[in-house]
Design a protein around this motif. Structure first.
Motif, PDB file in Angstrom:
ATOM      1  N   ASP A   3       0.714  -1.259  -0.055  1.00 12.69           N
ATOM      2  CA  ASP A   3      -0.040  -0.030   0.070  1.00 12.69           C
ATOM      3  C   ASP A   3       1.134   1.361  -0.092  1.00 12.69           C
ATOM      4  O   ASP A   3       0.642   2.163  -0.760  1.00 12.69           O
ATOM      5  CB  ASP A   3      -0.911  -0.051   1.401  1.00 12.69           C
ATOM      6  CG  ASP A   3      -1.717   1.097   1.294  1.00 12.69           C
ATOM      7  OD1 ASP A   3      -2.772   1.155   0.404  1.00 12.69           O
ATOM      8  OD2 ASP A   3      -1.612   2.022   1.938  1.00 12.69           O
ATOM      9  N   HIS A   4       1.746   1.408   0.958  1.00 11.80           N
ATOM     10  CA  HIS A   4       2.748   2.366   0.918  1.00 11.80           C
ATOM     11  C   HIS A   4       4.099   2.007   1.785  1.00 11.80           C
ATOM     12  O   HIS A   4       4.017   1.042   2.353  1.00 11.80           O
ATOM     13  CB  HIS A   4       2.241   3.645   1.696  1.00 11.80           C
ATOM     14  CG  HIS A   4       1.853   3.418   2.738  1.00 11.80           C
ATOM     15  ND1 HIS A   4       0.403   3.095   3.196  1.00 11.80           N
ATOM     16  CD2 HIS A   4       2.258   3.758   3.989  1.00 11.80           C
ATOM     17  CE1 HIS A   4       0.389   3.060   4.703  1.00 11.80           C
ATOM     18  NE2 HIS A   4       1.431   3.319   5.108  1.00 11.80           N
ATOM     19  N   VAL A   5       5.185   2.828   1.459  1.00 11.02           N
ATOM     20  CA  VAL A   5       6.305   2.606   2.071  1.00 11.02           C
ATOM     21  C   VAL A   5       6.692   3.932   3.066  1.00 11.02           C
ATOM     22  O   VAL A   5       6.206   5.118   2.520  1.00 11.02           O
ATOM     23  CB  VAL A   5       7.335   1.846   1.353  1.00 11.02           C
ATOM     24  CG1 VAL A   5       7.160   0.642   0.895  1.00 11.02           C
ATOM     25  CG2 VAL A   5       7.921   2.966   0.287  1.00 11.02           C
ATOM     26  N   ILE A  28       4.550  12.537  -9.707  1.00 11.88           N
ATOM     27  CA  ILE A  28       4.194  12.183  -8.209  1.00 11.88           C
ATOM     28  C   ILE A  28       4.668  13.389  -7.495  1.00 11.88           C
ATOM     29  O   ILE A  28       5.682  14.209  -7.807  1.00 11.88           O
ATOM     30  CB  ILE A  28       5.106  11.082  -7.757  1.00 11.88           C
ATOM     31  CG1 ILE A  28       4.866   9.833  -8.534  1.00 11.88           C
ATOM     32  CG2 ILE A  28       5.210  10.880  -6.398  1.00 11.88           C
ATOM     33  CD1 ILE A  28       6.060   8.678  -8.340  1.00 11.88           C
ATOM     34  N   GLY A  29       3.588  13.955  -6.682  1.00 10.32           N
ATOM     35  CA  GLY A  29       3.803  15.172  -5.965  1.00 10.32           C
ATOM     36  C   GLY A  29       3.333  14.841  -4.495  1.00 10.32           C
ATOM     37  O   GLY A  29       2.906  13.789  -3.963  1.00 10.32           O
ATOM     38  N   GLY A  46       3.568  12.707   2.557  1.00  7.29           N
ATOM     39  CA  GLY A  46       3.267  11.817   1.699  1.00  7.29           C
ATOM     40  C   GLY A  46       3.003  11.883   0.144  1.00  7.29           C
ATOM     41  O   GLY A  46       2.368  13.066  -0.056  1.00  7.29           O
ATOM     42  N   PHE A  47       3.951  11.386  -0.524  1.00  8.21           N
ATOM     43  CA  PHE A  47       3.828  11.478  -1.923  1.00  8.21           C
ATOM     44  C   PHE A  47       2.981  10.634  -2.864  1.00  8.21           C
ATOM     45  O   PHE A  47       3.366   9.328  -2.458  1.00  8.21           O
ATOM     46  CB  PHE A  47       5.203  11.738  -2.498  1.00  8.21           C
ATOM     47  CG  PHE A  47       6.063  12.915  -2.328  1.00  8.21           C
ATOM     48  CD1 PHE A  47       6.351  13.830  -3.206  1.00  8.21           C
ATOM     49  CD2 PHE A  47       6.375  13.522  -0.861  1.00  8.21           C
ATOM     50  CE1 PHE A  47       6.971  15.334  -2.808  1.00  8.21           C
ATOM     51  CE2 PHE A  47       6.987  14.360  -0.572  1.00  8.21           C
ATOM     52  CZ  PHE A  47       7.385  15.371  -1.663  1.00  8.21           C
ATOM     53  N   GLY A  48       2.513  11.057  -3.960  1.00  6.50           N
ATOM     54  CA  GLY A  48       1.755   9.852  -4.677  1.00  6.50           C
ATOM     55  C   GLY A  48       1.119  10.859  -5.944  1.00  6.50           C
ATOM     56  O   GLY A  48       1.806  11.506  -6.341  1.00  6.50           O
ATOM     57  N   HIS A  49       0.153  10.173  -6.558  1.00  5.47           N
ATOM     58  CA  HIS A  49      -0.861  10.775  -7.477  1.00  5.47           C
ATOM     59  C   HIS A  49      -2.435  10.553  -7.162  1.00  5.47           C
ATOM     60  O   HIS A  49      -2.595   9.483  -6.580  1.00  5.47           O
ATOM     61  CB  HIS A  49      -0.127  10.522  -8.798  1.00  5.47           C
ATOM     62  CG  HIS A  49      -0.323   9.337  -9.202  1.00  5.47           C
ATOM     63  ND1 HIS A  49       0.438   8.159  -8.954  1.00  5.47           N
ATOM     64  CD2 HIS A  49      -1.202   8.813 -10.271  1.00  5.47           C
ATOM     65  CE1 HIS A  49       0.067   7.009  -9.694  1.00  5.47           C
ATOM     66  NE2 HIS A  49      -1.023   7.446 -10.303  1.00  5.47           N
ATOM     67  N   TYR A  54       1.465   7.105  -1.502  1.00  3.82           N
ATOM     68  CA  TYR A  54       2.172   5.701  -1.360  1.00  3.82           C
ATOM     69  C   TYR A  54       3.773   5.873  -1.052  1.00  3.82           C
ATOM     70  O   TYR A  54       4.231   4.839  -0.594  1.00  3.82           O
ATOM     71  CB  TYR A  54       2.019   4.967  -2.668  1.00  3.82           C
ATOM     72  CG  TYR A  54       2.282   5.503  -3.989  1.00  3.82           C
ATOM     73  CD1 TYR A  54       3.536   5.498  -4.192  1.00  3.82           C
ATOM     74  CD2 TYR A  54       1.230   5.979  -4.554  1.00  3.82           C
ATOM     75  CE1 TYR A  54       3.727   6.240  -5.526  1.00  3.82           C
ATOM     76  CE2 TYR A  54       1.501   6.680  -5.605  1.00  3.82           C
ATOM     77  CZ  TYR A  54       2.848   6.974  -6.311  1.00  3.82           C
ATOM     78  OH  TYR A  54       2.804   7.512  -7.406  1.00  3.82           O
ATOM     79  N   PHE A  55       4.404   6.965  -1.216  1.00  3.67           N
ATOM     80  CA  PHE A  55       5.734   7.204  -0.546  1.00  3.67           C
ATOM     81  C   PHE A  55       5.830   8.150   0.396  1.00  3.67           C
ATOM     82  O   PHE A  55       5.407   9.350   0.367  1.00  3.67           O
ATOM     83  CB  PHE A  55       6.580   7.559  -1.882  1.00  3.67           C
ATOM     84  CG  PHE A  55       8.026   7.837  -1.218  1.00  3.67           C
ATOM     85  CD1 PHE A  55       8.967   6.592  -0.845  1.00  3.67           C
ATOM     86  CD2 PHE A  55       8.385   8.968  -1.220  1.00  3.67           C
ATOM     87  CE1 PHE A  55      10.225   6.914  -0.376  1.00  3.67           C
ATOM     88  CE2 PHE A  55       9.922   9.476  -0.907  1.00  3.67           C
ATOM     89  CZ  PHE A  55      10.580   8.284  -0.380  1.00  3.67           C
TER      90      PHE A  55
END
Length: 131
Positions: A3-5, A28-29, A46-49, A54-55
């Protein structure tokens, strides 16, 4: 499924600037920041889109800090079962199963520390099926 790290960083502001610039070409922002009052005294980004982070990284990067990994499951019962099984296998509780509404209203997760101190989570993003 992952799901995420999350990773610890030693300088939150420097890492925020780095990842904002480095991940932009990938689409990714920054999706959200969680203040230190919400999560054990450490800020997190938390970065993702498409609205899904998810990061993650947090400013808890002192020596000896560990990685965080979360596994997505499709029911809250599986989150509960993961937590019980991980404790029975020798893991240490790092957050009992329950809602974490500071992420979103249906975020139901449980956290354990593995034998090396890594923070392992199971998370369900779905509403409570029994409600």
């Amino acid at each position: 499924m992952l799901d995420h790290v999350g990773i610890p960083v030693s300088d939150y502001a420097r890492s925020l600037a780095f990842y904002t610039q480095a991940l932009a070409p990938l689409g990714i922002g920054l999706i959200m920041e969680v203040p230190q009052e919400e999560i054990a005294g450490a800020k997190a980004a938390g970065f993702g889109h498409q609205g899904k982070p998810y990061f993650w990284f947090g400013d808890d990067g002192a020596p000896g800090q560990h990685t965080h990994v979360a596994f997505a499951v499709d029911s809250r019962a599986k989150v509960d079962a993961f937590h019980a099984a991980a404790l029975a296998a020798g893991g240490r509780d790092n957050g009992a199963p329950g809602l974490r509404p500071h992420y979103h209203p249906d975020y139901y997760g449980a956290f354990v520390l593995d034998p090396d101190g890594h923070n392992v989570e199971a998370v369900c993003h779905l509403p409570d099926a029994s409600a």
